[in-house]
Scaffold this motif. Structure first.
Motif, PDB file in Angstrom:
ATOM      1  N   GLY A  83       0.795  -1.222   0.000  1.00  0.00           N
ATOM      2  CA  GLY A  83       0.000   0.000   0.000  1.00  0.00           C
ATOM      3  C   GLY A  83       0.822   1.263   0.000  1.00  0.00           C
ATOM      4  N   VAL A  84       2.128   1.166   0.280  1.00  0.00           N
ATOM      5  CA  VAL A  84       2.970   2.370   0.293  1.00  0.00           C
ATOM      6  C   VAL A  84       3.045   2.992  -1.103  1.00  0.00           C
ATOM      7  CG1 VAL A  84       5.215   1.312  -0.226  1.00  0.00           C
ATOM      8  CG2 VAL A  84       5.090   3.277   1.336  1.00  0.00           C
ATOM      9  N   ILE A  85       2.743   2.204  -2.137  1.00  0.00           N
ATOM     10  CA  ILE A  85       2.688   2.751  -3.499  1.00  0.00           C
ATOM     11  C   ILE A  85       1.681   3.891  -3.558  1.00  0.00           C
ATOM     12  CG2 ILE A  85       2.050   2.203  -5.893  1.00  0.00           C
ATOM     13  CD1 ILE A  85       3.033  -0.648  -5.386  1.00  0.00           C
ATOM     14  N   ALA A  86       0.617   3.743  -2.780  1.00  0.00           N
ATOM     15  CA  ALA A  86      -0.430   4.766  -2.776  1.00  0.00           C
ATOM     16  C   ALA A  86       0.110   6.120  -2.325  1.00  0.00           C
ATOM     17  CB  ALA A  86      -1.586   4.335  -1.868  1.00  0.00           C
ATOM     18  N   LEU A  87       1.109   6.119  -1.459  1.00  0.00           N
ATOM     19  CA  LEU A  87       1.681   7.377  -0.977  1.00  0.00           C
ATOM     20  C   LEU A  87       2.286   8.179  -2.110  1.00  0.00           C
ATOM     21  CD1 LEU A  87       2.737   9.404   1.060  1.00  0.00           C
ATOM     22  CD2 LEU A  87       4.604   7.817   1.598  1.00  0.00           C
ATOM     23  N   VAL A  88       3.098   7.526  -2.938  1.00  0.00           N
ATOM     24  CA  VAL A  88       3.754   8.223  -4.048  1.00  0.00           C
ATOM     25  C   VAL A  88       2.718   8.726  -5.049  1.00  0.00           C
ATOM     26  CG1 VAL A  88       5.438   8.001  -5.907  1.00  0.00           C
ATOM     27  CG2 VAL A  88       5.820   6.802  -3.745  1.00  0.00           C
ATOM     28  N   VAL A  89       1.769   7.846  -5.409  1.00  0.00           N
ATOM     29  CA  VAL A  89       0.760   8.222  -6.407  1.00  0.00           C
ATOM     30  C   VAL A  89      -0.107   9.367  -5.894  1.00  0.00           C
ATOM     31  CG1 VAL A  89      -1.207   7.403  -7.751  1.00  0.00           C
ATOM     32  CG2 VAL A  89       0.756   5.897  -7.381  1.00  0.00           C
ATOM     33  N   THR A  90      -0.526   9.281  -4.618  1.00  0.00           N
ATOM     34  CA  THR A  90      -1.370  10.339  -4.052  1.00  0.00           C
ATOM     35  C   THR A  90      -0.631  11.671  -4.017  1.00  0.00           C
ATOM     36  OG1 THR A  90      -2.484   8.706  -2.660  1.00  0.00           O
ATOM     37  CG2 THR A  90      -2.763  11.009  -2.053  1.00  0.00           C
ATOM     38  N   THR A  91       0.650  11.640  -3.662  1.00  0.00           N
ATOM     39  CA  THR A  91       1.443  12.873  -3.617  1.00  0.00           C
ATOM     40  C   THR A  91       1.504  13.545  -4.991  1.00  0.00           C
ATOM     41  OG1 THR A  91       2.802  12.011  -1.812  1.00  0.00           O
ATOM     42  CG2 THR A  91       3.711  13.837  -3.080  1.00  0.00           C
ATOM     43  N   LEU A  92       1.741  12.745  -6.028  1.00  0.00           N
ATOM     44  CA  LEU A  92       1.826  13.299  -7.379  1.00  0.00           C
ATOM     45  C   LEU A  92       0.476  13.850  -7.835  1.00  0.00           C
ATOM     46  CD1 LEU A  92       4.046  10.541  -9.057  1.00  0.00           C
ATOM     47  CD2 LEU A  92       4.752  12.840  -8.360  1.00  0.00           C
ATOM     48  N   LEU A  93      -0.599  13.106  -7.575  1.00  0.00           N
ATOM     49  CA  LEU A  93      -1.925  13.552  -7.988  1.00  0.00           C
ATOM     50  C   LEU A  93      -2.340  14.825  -7.255  1.00  0.00           C
ATOM     51  CD1 LEU A  93      -3.876  10.153  -8.135  1.00  0.00           C
ATOM     52  CD2 LEU A  93      -3.138  11.561 -10.073  1.00  0.00           C
ATOM     53  N   HIS A  94      -2.063  14.865  -5.955  1.00  0.00           N
ATOM     54  CA  HIS A  94      -2.471  16.030  -5.177  1.00  0.00           C
ATOM     55  C   HIS A  94      -1.661  17.269  -5.573  1.00  0.00           C
ATOM     56  CE1 HIS A  94      -4.281  18.209  -1.918  1.00  0.00           C
ATOM     57  NE2 HIS A  94      -3.110  18.532  -1.417  1.00  0.00           N
ATOM     58  N   ALA A  95      -0.378  17.090  -5.845  1.00  0.00           N
ATOM     59  CA  ALA A  95       0.447  18.219  -6.274  1.00  0.00           C
ATOM     60  C   ALA A  95      -0.055  18.777  -7.602  1.00  0.00           C
ATOM     61  CB  ALA A  95       1.908  17.777  -6.399  1.00  0.00           C
ATOM     62  N   GLN A  96      -0.452  17.880  -8.506  1.00  0.00           N
ATOM     63  CA  GLN A  96      -0.983  18.330  -9.790  1.00  0.00           C
ATOM     64  C   GLN A  96      -2.318  19.053  -9.597  1.00  0.00           C
ATOM     65  OE1 GLN A  96      -2.272  15.237 -12.494  1.00  0.00           O
ATOM     66  NE2 GLN A  96      -1.653  16.431 -14.279  1.00  0.00           N
ATOM     67  N   HIS A  97      -3.165  18.513  -8.723  1.00  0.00           N
ATOM     68  CA  HIS A  97      -4.483  19.111  -8.496  1.00  0.00           C
ATOM     69  C   HIS A  97      -4.357  20.506  -7.887  1.00  0.00           C
ATOM     70  CE1 HIS A  97      -8.731  19.410  -7.442  1.00  0.00           C
ATOM     71  NE2 HIS A  97      -8.376  19.721  -6.202  1.00  0.00           N
ATOM     72  N   ARG A  98      -3.472  20.665  -6.918  1.00  0.00           N
ATOM     73  CA  ARG A  98      -3.314  21.951  -6.239  1.00  0.00           C
ATOM     74  C   ARG A  98      -2.263  22.849  -6.891  1.00  0.00           C
ATOM     75  NH1 ARG A  98      -7.769  22.817  -3.300  1.00  0.00           N
ATOM     76  NH2 ARG A  98      -8.182  21.184  -1.782  1.00  0.00           N
ATOM     77  N   ARG A  99      -1.653  22.353  -7.972  1.00  0.00           N
ATOM     78  CA  ARG A  99      -0.586  23.089  -8.665  1.00  0.00           C
ATOM     79  C   ARG A  99       0.545  23.435  -7.695  1.00  0.00           C
ATOM     80  NH1 ARG A  99      -2.529  24.239 -13.627  1.00  0.00           N
ATOM     81  NH2 ARG A  99      -4.805  24.381 -13.883  1.00  0.00           N
ATOM     82  N   LEU A 100       0.962  22.419  -6.952  1.00  0.00           N
ATOM     83  CA  LEU A 100       2.046  22.590  -5.988  1.00  0.00           C
ATOM     84  C   LEU A 100       3.338  22.012  -6.544  1.00  0.00           C
ATOM     85  CD1 LEU A 100       0.145  21.393  -2.776  1.00  0.00           C
ATOM     86  CD2 LEU A 100       0.644  23.757  -3.406  1.00  0.00           C
TER      87      LEU A 100
END
Length: 328
Positions: A83-100
């Motif tokens: 499940g740690v894979i979810a951490l990397v994917v979530t970080t990338l998706l959230h950064a793209q969503h918030r333009r961070l």
């Protein structure tokens, strides 16, 4: 056949992690956009009308189903850490969503979480005896521990929800899900090994306790979304959940094998500490956390210029209702 089942379990766990990552990002952003302050039932009812939140719920349900299927083919020790894979994917998706822009310390924190969690589980695999049978006494002990845990955490959330920070909800959900994963695995083992009907040997008290813990853990996750970025939430879960599952297996269910030596125990402790430090670093240096801190500092300077009291300094686990713009 055992090796084939393990690899099939790994594949299902990877798909589960991807569903959980996307679902977490969808729900986390929806909750953050709509929830200001402690989560209420009316907030959940409002979120049920939000397509983004509902899509996240469907993906989380699918991910949970895939994870359950994986647990039916392999042990918690093999399945949960993926499940740690979810951490990397979530970080990338959230950064793209918030333009961070993801800073170096955030990447370092993710590396610490991944490396520490991976090393912890790799050591645990060598220390676990997969052929060990689980006694009814050990299973009942896990159930009693979970019932007490649900009562304590649920009471704390009800009594002190206005003063609890996001860290409480993340840690609480991670611990609860660790117990749930163990009980799901034990229940599936009973179903598969039943000599009569598939549900003849099921411990329904264990099933009820697992469902109650899953519901409370889900509420904690939604509450954590209201107070912090979703990748920080998933970081805590992917570190704490497998560690709790492994420790329950080794210390309570008696799955420890000959490989569990003093040196192995010390190395597992060190690896777990590294992963937890990674979560702590992420909670302090995540770009969204820094952005909120900078906004609060700017508001403080503006308040001083106007001659009014400045807002209090930020805290990494400040409750959502303490953030600027929140309401009861």
């Amino acid at each position: 056949m055992g090796v084939v089942n393990q690899w099939l379990a790994v594949g299902l766990a990877v798909l589960s992690a991807l569903c959980l990552a996307v679902g977490t990002q969808k729900q986390g952003s929806a909750v953050a956009d709509r929830a200001r302050g402690p989560l209420h039932l009316r907030t959940i009812l409002a979120l049920l009308r939000c397509p983004r939140w509902v899509l996240g719920l469907v993906l989380l349900g699918l991910g949970t189903g895939l994870n359950v299927a994986a647990l039916g083919l392999a042990t918690v020790t093999v399945v949960q850490p993926i499940g740690v894979i979810a951490l990397v994917v979530t970080t990338l998706l959230h950064a793209q969503h918030r333009r961070l822009r993801i800073n170096r310390r955030t990447w370092a924190a993710i590396l610490l979480c991944t490396a520490g969690g991976g090393a912890f589980v790799a050591l645990a695999v060598g220390a676990t005896d997969p052929a060990h049978g689980i006694s009814s006494w050990a299973e009942h002990t896990v159930v009693v521990m979970l019932v007490v845990l649900v009562a304590v955490l649920g009471s704390a959330a009800a009594l002190f929800r206005h003063s609890l920070g996001g860290s409480f909800y993340v840690v609480g959900a991670g611990v609860l899900y660790g117990f749930v994963a163990v009980l799901v695995r034990l229940t599936l083992t009973r179903v598969q090994g039943s000599s009569g009907g598939p549900f003849d040997d099921v411990n329904w008290i264990a099933v009820t306790a697992a469902v109650a813990a899953a519901v409370l853990g889900g509420w904690f996750v939604q509450s954590a979304f209201a107070g912090g970025p979703p990748d920080l939430v998933i970081a805590g879960l992917t570190v704490i959940d497998p560690m709790v599952g492994v420790l329950l297996g080794l210390l309570v269910l008696g799955e420890a094998g000959a490989g569990l030596t003093l040196v192995t125990g010390l190395l597992m402790t060190a690896a777990g500490t590294v992963a937890i430090v990674g979560v702590a670093v992420l909670s302090q240096h995540h770009p969204e956390v820094l952005e909120r801190r900078a906004d609060l500092a700017r508001q403080g300077r503006a308040a001083v210029d106007r001659g009014v009291p400045a807002p209090p300094p930020p805290a990494s686990d400040r409750p959502a209702h303490d953030r600027p713009g929140s309401h009861p």
